[in-house]
Motif scaffolding. Sequence first.
Motif, PDB file in Angstrom:
ATOM      1  N   PRO A  15      14.206   3.688   2.256  1.00 39.16           N
ATOM      2  CA  PRO A  15      14.312   2.968   0.981  1.00 39.16           C
ATOM      3  C   PRO A  15      15.709   3.099   0.354  1.00 39.16           C
ATOM      4  O   PRO A  15      16.239   2.133  -0.179  1.00 39.16           O
ATOM      5  N   ALA A  16      16.291   4.288   0.461  1.00 35.88           N
ATOM      6  CA  ALA A  16      17.637   4.451  -0.097  1.00 35.88           C
ATOM      7  C   ALA A  16      18.633   3.611   0.679  1.00 35.88           C
ATOM      8  O   ALA A  16      19.584   3.053   0.107  1.00 35.88           O
ATOM      9  N   LEU A  17      18.412   3.494   1.971  1.00 32.71           N
ATOM     10  CA  LEU A  17      19.301   2.682   2.800  1.00 32.71           C
ATOM     11  C   LEU A  17      19.196   1.209   2.410  1.00 32.71           C
ATOM     12  O   LEU A  17      20.199   0.479   2.369  1.00 32.71           O
ATOM     13  N   LEU A  18      17.964   0.794   2.135  1.00 32.72           N
ATOM     14  CA  LEU A  18      17.758  -0.599   1.714  1.00 32.72           C
ATOM     15  C   LEU A  18      18.572  -0.877   0.451  1.00 32.72           C
ATOM     16  O   LEU A  18      19.212  -1.911   0.304  1.00 32.72           O
ATOM     17  N   LEU A  19      18.529   0.090  -0.442  1.00 32.70           N
ATOM     18  CA  LEU A  19      19.264  -0.042  -1.702  1.00 32.70           C
ATOM     19  C   LEU A  19      20.773  -0.050  -1.454  1.00 32.70           C
ATOM     20  O   LEU A  19      21.524  -0.863  -1.992  1.00 32.70           O
ATOM     21  N   CYS A  20      21.199   0.866  -0.605  1.00 35.19           N
ATOM     22  CA  CYS A  20      22.626   1.026  -0.339  1.00 35.19           C
ATOM     23  C   CYS A  20      23.197  -0.219   0.325  1.00 35.19           C
ATOM     24  O   CYS A  20      24.343  -0.603   0.065  1.00 35.19           O
ATOM     25  N   LEU A  21      22.423  -0.863   1.165  1.00 41.03           N
ATOM     26  CA  LEU A  21      22.900  -2.002   1.939  1.00 41.03           C
ATOM     27  C   LEU A  21      22.445  -3.326   1.326  1.00 41.03           C
ATOM     28  O   LEU A  21      22.262  -4.321   2.026  1.00 41.03           O
ATOM     29  N   ASP A  22      22.275  -3.312   0.004  1.00 45.41           N
ATOM     30  CA  ASP A  22      21.941  -4.560  -0.730  1.00 45.41           C
ATOM     31  C   ASP A  22      20.791  -5.289  -0.050  1.00 45.41           C
ATOM     32  O   ASP A  22      20.849  -6.499   0.178  1.00 45.41           O
ATOM     33  N   GLY A  23      19.758  -4.533   0.286  1.00 45.71           N
ATOM     34  CA  GLY A  23      18.700  -5.098   1.112  1.00 45.71           C
ATOM     35  C   GLY A  23      17.619  -5.798   0.310  1.00 45.71           C
ATOM     36  O   GLY A  23      17.604  -5.787  -0.920  1.00 45.71           O
ATOM     37  N   GLU A  24      16.704  -6.389   1.049  1.00 46.05           N
ATOM     38  CA  GLU A  24      15.525  -6.990   0.439  1.00 46.05           C
ATOM     39  C   GLU A  24      14.391  -7.000   1.464  1.00 46.05           C
ATOM     40  O   GLU A  24      14.620  -6.793   2.654  1.00 46.05           O
ATOM     41  N   LEU A  38      12.242  -3.680  -6.042  1.00 45.41           N
ATOM     42  CA  LEU A  38      11.087  -3.314  -5.223  1.00 45.41           C
ATOM     43  C   LEU A  38      10.451  -1.995  -5.665  1.00 45.41           C
ATOM     44  O   LEU A  38       9.239  -1.868  -5.757  1.00 45.41           O
ATOM     45  N   TYR A  39      11.286  -1.003  -5.944  1.00 47.44           N
ATOM     46  CA  TYR A  39      10.759   0.353  -6.123  1.00 47.44           C
ATOM     47  C   TYR A  39      10.474   0.642  -7.588  1.00 47.44           C
ATOM     48  O   TYR A  39      11.347   0.524  -8.439  1.00 47.44           O
ATOM     49  N   ARG A  40       9.238   1.060  -7.865  1.00 46.04           N
ATOM     50  CA  ARG A  40       8.808   1.280  -9.254  1.00 46.04           C
ATOM     51  C   ARG A  40       8.620   2.751  -9.558  1.00 46.04           C
ATOM     52  O   ARG A  40       9.020   3.238 -10.611  1.00 46.04           O
ATOM     53  N   ALA A  41       7.904   3.426  -8.679  1.00 47.61           N
ATOM     54  CA  ALA A  41       7.501   4.818  -8.915  1.00 47.61           C
ATOM     55  C   ALA A  41       7.179   5.409  -7.547  1.00 47.61           C
ATOM     56  O   ALA A  41       7.189   4.691  -6.557  1.00 47.61           O
ATOM     57  N   PRO A  42       6.899   6.718  -7.478  1.00 43.75           N
ATOM     58  CA  PRO A  42       6.589   7.277  -6.157  1.00 43.75           C
ATOM     59  C   PRO A  42       5.457   6.512  -5.493  1.00 43.75           C
ATOM     60  O   PRO A  42       4.412   6.289  -6.097  1.00 43.75           O
ATOM     61  N   LEU A  43       5.671   6.107  -4.257  1.00 42.85           N
ATOM     62  CA  LEU A  43       4.690   5.395  -3.438  1.00 42.85           C
ATOM     63  C   LEU A  43       4.219   4.091  -4.094  1.00 42.85           C
ATOM     64  O   LEU A  43       3.180   3.548  -3.738  1.00 42.85           O
ATOM     65  N   THR A  44       4.990   3.588  -5.021  1.00 39.21           N
ATOM     66  CA  THR A  44       4.575   2.383  -5.759  1.00 39.21           C
ATOM     67  C   THR A  44       5.703   1.362  -5.756  1.00 39.21           C
ATOM     68  O   THR A  44       6.825   1.671  -6.145  1.00 39.21           O
ATOM     69  N   THR A  45       5.362   0.152  -5.297  1.00 34.80           N
ATOM     70  CA  THR A  45       6.347  -0.925  -5.285  1.00 34.80           C
ATOM     71  C   THR A  45       5.802  -2.105  -6.094  1.00 34.80           C
ATOM     72  O   THR A  45       4.678  -2.072  -6.578  1.00 34.80           O
TER      73      THR A  45
END
Lengths: 289, 160, 793
Positions: free
Chosen positions: A124-133, A150-157
Motif C-alpha cells: 500500500p505504501a508503494l502504491l502511494l509512493c508511485l502515484d498508484g491507483e 483508497l486507504y481510510r483506516a486499518p484494513l479499511t478502504t
Amino acid sequence: MKPAPFDYTPAATTAEAVAALAQHGDDAKILAGGQSLVPMLNLRLARPAMLVDINGATELDYLREAGGRVHVGALRRQAAAARWAATRLPLMAEALRHVGHTAIRNRGTVVGSVAHADPASELPALLLCLDGEVVARGPQGERAIAAGALYRAPLTTSLRADELVTEARFSLPRPEAGWGFAEVARRHGDFALVGAAALLWQDAAGRAAGVRLAFFGVGGTPVRGAAAEAALTGQPVTEAGVRAAARAAAAALRPEGDLHASARYRQDVAVVLAERTLMDAVRRCRRAA
Amino acid sequence: MTRAVRLLVNGREHEVQVEPRLSLADCLRDVLDLTGTHVGCEHGVCGACTVLLDGEPVRSCLMLAVQAGGHAITTVEGITPDEGLAPLQQAFQDKHGLQCGYCTPGILLTTHAFLKEHPHPTPDEIREMLAGNLCRCTGYHFIVEAVEAAARAAARNPPR
Amino acid sequence: MGAKLFGASVPRREDPRLLRGEGRFVDDIKLPGMLHAAFVRSPHAHARVLAMRTEEAARRPGVFCVFTFADLERWMKPLPLFGAIPPGLAARVEVTMKQVGQLAMARDVVRHVGEIVAMVVADSRALAEDAAELVEVDYGPLPAVVDMVAGGEPGAPVIHEAWGDNVALRFKTGFGDAARAMAAAAVTVRERFYVQRYVGMPMETRGVLAQWDTRDGTLTTWNGTQVVHFVQQGLVAALGLPAHKIRVIAPDVGGGFGTKANGYPEDLLIPVAAIACRRPVKWTEDRREHMLASAHARHQVHDIEIGATREGKMLVVRDRIWVDLGAYNSWGIVLPYNTVAHLLGPHRVPVLEVECQGVVTNKTPNAPYRGAGRPETVYAMDRIVDCLARELRMDPAELRRQNYLSAADLPYELDIPYRDGNRLVYDSGDFRANLDAALDAIGYERLRAEQAAARRERGILRGIGISGYVEGTAIGPYEGATVRLDASGRAIVATGACSQGQGHETSFAQVAADVLGIPLDWVTVVGGDTAAIPFGVGTFASRSAVNAGSSIFDAAGKVREKLTAAAAALLEAAPGDVEIADGMASVKGAPASAVPLERVIRSALPTFAKPGPVTADFEATVYHHQPTVTYTSAVHVAHVEVDPGTGAVRLLRYMVAHDCGKLINPMIVEGQIHGGVAQGVGGGLLEEMVYDEQGQLLTGTFMDYLVPTAMELPPIETVHLEYPSPRNPLGIKGIGEGGAISPPAAIANAVEDALAHLGVRVTRAPLGPDTVLGLIRAAHERTESLAGQGARP
C-alpha cells in the motif's frame, strides 16, 4: 484452529466473481492468494458465509507496462511480480523482498496486499509512493480509485463490499530516478514497525526535480511525506536539506503504539528512515546521471 | 456440504469429497494419510506445513483442499525414494540438520525448490531462504551446513 | 570394554524416518472409531464459574458428548504436584510454601485465561470447535492479579482463598554476614533487573490420544510428553487402576524443552473422555491454545546488589528475587531454589544473602523451561557484574578473570544446599579456562580495538558481552534401564528417558553397543513407554545421558558378564580369555575360534542332556543411583551491532566455550548447544509473553510471539573443554539446557557495552528496537539536561 463453516464458489471470470459478490454482499469475501484471509478464517476472526475463489479467473493473471505505468492484474502473484520488478522496478523488488517469505509470495497477490490495507505492509505504501491507483469493478461498473483516496483506516478502504479489485497500477519512475526503501521489523519478513519508500530525480542543474516519499507503520494508513516532497522539490540536494525535510515529513505523522513499538518510536524512526531512503535515492540518482 | 476435488499428489491422482473449509494440510494428513506434512500453527508463519504446488513452496495450511485441484502437489513423501534417502535428505543426516524432525519436511521441500533456482547459494542466501521455516531445535547452524553440502553434492552429480 | 563408539559423531539412527516423513507424532496416529476433542476455555483471567449450558452444543450434528466438571466429578482429583522440599533442603533452609493441585477442569473458579471449563467430543476437530462456541458459560469476573511484586503485597486480590495471600513460597538463605560485608565494601552497585516471561514453544504442540480397551480393562494413551511415568502415576491416582493397566507412550515428539515435562489437565481429561465415550479420543492442541494453555516460564525480578574492593575482588552479593508462578504453584521449590543455587555461578563470592518469593498471578502457570531458573539468575548476576566493572572502570573480562574459580579451586563448596538437599559442591571444571578459551576464540582483544575504531571513524556501535554459568545437571535420583538380548544377540535398551529430538536412539545405542561388543545397528532403544520399564522419571534437567546412560552402562555390563560366562563355557576357555567384539565371541589370540553371539545365547538354553551353563536370560535392569548433580559450565560471548537510529540489534557473532565432561556423540552435543543458544537469543532479543492489566494474553500467535528465524542468528561457534565428571561411570555431564542459559545476559551486556559511551544501563529483556532506542534517547536527554545544568551560571 479450524474455520467456521462456509460456502464456496469458484469464479472462472471477473464477471462471475462480481455477480457472486453482488448476490451475497457483506456475507461474501474474495479468496485470491489467501495469505491474509485464511489465517483470519482459521482464527475465526473472519466468518464469511461465502468464499468467492477467483484463482480460476486466469484473465486476471497479467502484468503489463503501458503508458508509463505497470498494470498488475488481481491474480499476479507477488513472487512473479518480484521477478519482473528485479530489472524493471527495483523499488518494488526491494519492497517485495520484505513481504513475508517465499512461500507467502508464491501465493499472495500484489492486488490482494494492496486491497487488504494493513497499515504496516509494504505494498500500500508503494502504491502511494508511485502515484498508484486501483481498478474496482462492481455491479455498477468499473472505477479507478487513486491511492490517496483508497486507504481510510486499518484494513479499511473506500471499496464497497460488492466491488472486486481487478488491477493495481503503479507509475514507472523515470530511468534517471533514484530510489530508497527501508523498514524496521523485529524479524526479516515480519510486518514493519515503521518503514519508508522514496524516489527522487534531478534536473540537469542537480536540483531535485521530483520527490516521492511514503511511510508505512505510522498510523491507520500509509502516508505520503508531503512536507518533505514540498521542501525538497526544486531545491539543490544537500544532506542538511534532506535531514530537515525528513523531520518535517515525520512531524506530520500521527502514529499509534502497539505491542511491538510505541507511537514515539515510530515517530522518531520515521525521521531516520526518511533520511536514509531519501539519501539512498539521491545516491542512486547520481549514479544514473 | 462437501465438494468433489481431484488432487494430484506426488504423481498420483486422488478423488476426494471434502468440506470447503478443510485445509490442504488437513486433507493431505487426514484424508490421504500422508502424515509427513506437519501442522505447526495454522496461520502461515511457521512453515512446517510447506508443500510444493507446481514445484513452488506454499503453506498448505493456508490453502483449501478445494482449491488444490488442477495443481501438482509434492509432499515430503514425493521427494523420498522407495529405499534410503535422497541426496538432499542424506546431506541433512550427514550434517545433523534435524533433531526432533517436526519442521524438517517443510524445510526439505523449501530447500529442494530453492536449490533448483539457486544451485550455488551463499550462506546469507540460504538463511534468507530458511527464514520462512521456523526450527526450535537446531538453531539453524547445521541446517545451513546441510544445505551447503546438498548444493555441493548436486554440483558434483547434476540430475539428468 | 571397547570404546569405539563412545565419543564418535555417529549419524543418527532416528533420522531416516524423520527425513522420509515417516515419523509418528501423536497427531499422525489414527484409530478406528476415533473422536476428537476441543476445549471450552476461560476468556477471563479470574472469575467465578456461575452456570453453564451445554444443550445447544450437545445437539449439534457430529457431537458425541459435552462434558463439564459435574459429568466427570468422580475422576477429578487435583493434578499431581512437583517440587516438594527434600528433607536435606528443609533441614537447612526454612521455606514457607503453599501448593494446591489444579483441577483438570475448573469447578467454581477460573484462575487464568485458557483454563478449561468444558470439553466437547465430536467426529472431527472442526465440529468440536463449532460446538465449543455454543457452550454458554456465565462468569462472575473477579479482579485479576498480574504484577508479581504488587501481587505479593498485602491487600492484593487473593487467587487461592485458603491461602490468604498470593505468596506461594518464601525463603531466605545464604552464608556469611551480608550487612557487614556490604558496609565494608569499598564499592557497591545495586540494580533491579527484569527477566520477561518467555517460553519453550516447541514446533509440535501438545497432543493426547487415548484408547480404552473394554476387553481387558486397559488404557493406552499416546502423549507428546517428556515424562511418561509421571503421567502414568497421575492416571493411576485418578482412575484407580493399577499401573500395568495404564500404558503411556510418547511416540516421536516434536520438541519438549521442559514445556512437555509438566502435568497437564488434558493428560487426564482425554483418557477420561475415552473411558466415558468408550471410543478412542484424540486431542491435538492448536497453536493459539498452546500459547494460552501450555506452561509459561522465566519471569523474575531481581533486586541485586554486589560489593567489592576497589581492585575488583568480589566480597558479597545480596539478591531479592520475585518469581511469577502463574496461577498455580505446581512446581514448588524447583524454580525458586534453582535460581538461588545458581546465582553465584563461576564467581568466588564469600558472602551471600538471598531472599526469594514466588507469587501466584492470574496467568498461565509457570513451569521449568530449558535452564529452569538459571537463565534468570545468570542474567541478574552477569548484569550486576558488568555494572560493577563499569563502576570500577575495569574491563568486564578482567573483572571476571579475577573472580572466576579455576580448576585449582575445585572441588568447591558453597555453604548452601543444592535443590536435592545434598551439599552443593562444584565437582569438576575450570571456569577461568572457559573464560580464556571463549575470549581467545572470539579474538576479544582485536574486537575491542575494532570497536573503538568503528565508533570513532564510522559511528558504528558494536559491543561485546560476556556471560558465564555453572550448571548443576543430571539431577537424579535415577533413570533405570533394561538391556535385553534377543535370540540373535540384538539388544533392546528400554529406559524411562524419552527423546524429543536429543537423539537418544543413537547416543544410548552407542553406550550399549560399546559395552556389549556388538555393532551399533544391533541396538534398538525404546524410550518413553511405561510398558517397557515399570519405573522412570523422564527427560528434562539435562539428566538423561548421565542417569539413563549410567544405568545402560551398568546393565549392559551385567549382560556382557553373562555373555562372557556363556561364551567361556561354549569355547571352553577361562572367562578372562574371552573377547566379544562386533557381535562375535572368541578366545583371545585365536581369531579362528570366533562364534556369533547367536550361538552363545542358544548354548545357554537347556537341552535334553543338560541344563545351560547360565540361565538364558541375557537381560539386566539397573536403576543407577545418582544422588546429586554434576556440574557443567560455560562462558558465552556475544558480539553485537546496534543501529543508533533505529535501536535494532544485530547479532554478529556468538561464541560458546563449554565443559560438559566426556561426550558420547560430539555432533549431538553441538546440536544441543546450538538449539539452546537459539532459544536464549530469542529470549534476549525477541520473545515475550505479554499480558495486559486484565490478565488478557496479548501475544497469542506467531505474529506476536517472535521465535528467531535463521536470519536472526549467526553461525554458533563452539569450543569444547573437557573436565570429566567424577560422579558417574561415563564421566559425562548434562548438556541439553546449557546453551539457553547465557544468551540473554551476554546480549544485554553486549548492547550495554555498545552504548557504554552514552551511559546506558540495560535492565530488562528482550531488547527490541523500541527498548534500545528508548535507552539511547534517555541517555541523550540525561546528557542534555546535565549540560543544561552545567551551562547555568
